[in-house]
Design a protein around this motif. Structure first.
Motif, PDB file in Angstrom:
ATOM      1  N   ASN A  51     -21.908  -1.788  -1.918  1.00  0.00           N
ATOM      2  CA  ASN A  51     -22.302  -1.242  -0.619  1.00  0.00           C
ATOM      3  C   ASN A  51     -23.689  -1.693  -0.202  1.00  0.00           C
ATOM      4  N   GLN A  87     -26.209  -1.337   5.959  1.00  0.00           N
ATOM      5  CA  GLN A  87     -25.727   0.031   6.109  1.00  0.00           C
ATOM      6  C   GLN A  87     -26.037   0.647   7.475  1.00  0.00           C
ATOM      7  N   SER A  92     -19.502   3.851   3.997  1.00  0.00           N
ATOM      8  CA  SER A  92     -19.331   2.891   2.904  1.00  0.00           C
ATOM      9  C   SER A  92     -18.193   1.896   3.127  1.00  0.00           C
TER      10      SER A  92
END
Length: 274
Positions: A83, A88, A145
């Motif tokens: 991840n 993100q 995620s």
């Protein structure tokens, strides 16, 4: 409106601080399974059929099943490492394409994009540029995620983002069983079908359409509440205020009926026109 994600749209060297809001909501009527004897909601336990015992969260690991009964364990550290390799908090614009280039079957979930206080001007720049060029942006974004492919387009004064499926997630048309090939149709059959299509052709107005099943369920629940039929209070919890439930249900029914009435009137006008 509840914010579900905060980050930036990366548009070349421009970084636009934005917030995502869910554009749709699920209004399905959900049911709970309860114990007939006492009315208590049923709990479902995590159980290992091999060891024949209940297991706790601490005893559970993630694994990928690569064959029947064959697994590869993946731990949280490894997942976090994967991840971290994705951006993100960024919606990264990759390309600009025409809206007509993307088939509707690729679309998944819709989000409203709102600017943060510091990003109003940059937001307006991207919005107006997309609108003027009549293009949509193809982008990548990581939400909860999972990395998604997405498109950004303009509706009225707002930017919206729609996650779309990757090509390998869309099944092949040729996989549909029993698809007909070239079928000999008479001129009369084709003309009749075309006439019907013309009669039913109108401008799309989403307010013309209602969920008749959901409306009927609301009415059934309201009727049972009014008659206090099959009303159950579980365990030692305090009894819910039936008047509050009735008001909420009545509001839902009134809204559905209004939309349903509009749709019926539209159908009557369409019939008269033919």
């Amino acid at each position: 409106m509840h914010t579900i994600w905060k980050g930036h749209i990366q548009f070349g060297l421009v970084s636009i601080p934005i917030k995502l809001h869910a554009a749709t909501e699920n209004k399905n009527i959900s049911f709970r399974n309860i114990h007939e004897e006492c009315g208590t909601p049923i709990q479902y336990q995590k159980y290992c059929p091999n060891c024949r015992e209940e297991v706790s969260n601490n005893d559970i690991e993630k694994a990928y099943e690569y064959g029947e009964g064959k697994f590869i364990k993946i731990n949280d550290r490894e997942l976090n490492q994967v991840n971290r390799e994705s951006k993100q908090n960024s919606i990264e614009v990759l390309d600009f394409v025409r809206l007509s280039d993307i088939d509707p079957m690729y679309y998944d979930k819709t989000y409203f994009i709102g600017p943060n206080e510091a990003g109003v001007k940059a937001y307006a720049l991207l919005r107006d540029s997309i609108k003027k060029t009549k293009k949509i942006a193809v982008a990548k974004v990581t939400i909860r995620s999972k990395e998604h492919l997405a498109v950004i387009r303009v509706i009225k004064k707002a930017l919206i983002m729609e996650t779309i499926f990757y090509p390998d997630e869309v099944r092949e048309i040729n996989d549909i069983p029993n698809l007909p090939g070239n079928i000999d149709l008479t001129d009369k059959e084709v003309e009749t079908a075309e006439t019907l299509i013309k009669q039913l052709t109108t401008e799309f107005n989403p307010n013309h359409y209602t969920d008749a099943v959901r409306l009927s369920l609301h009415e059934l629940i309201q009727d049972k509440l009014e008659k206090e039929q099959d009303v159950i209070t579980s365990g030692d919890k305090e009894k819910e205020d039936i008047n509050d439930l009735m008001e909420a249900l009545q509001a839902s029914i009134d809204k559905e009926k209004s939309t349903h009435h509009q749709e019926e009137e539209r159908k009557k006008k369409a019939k008269k026109a033919t």
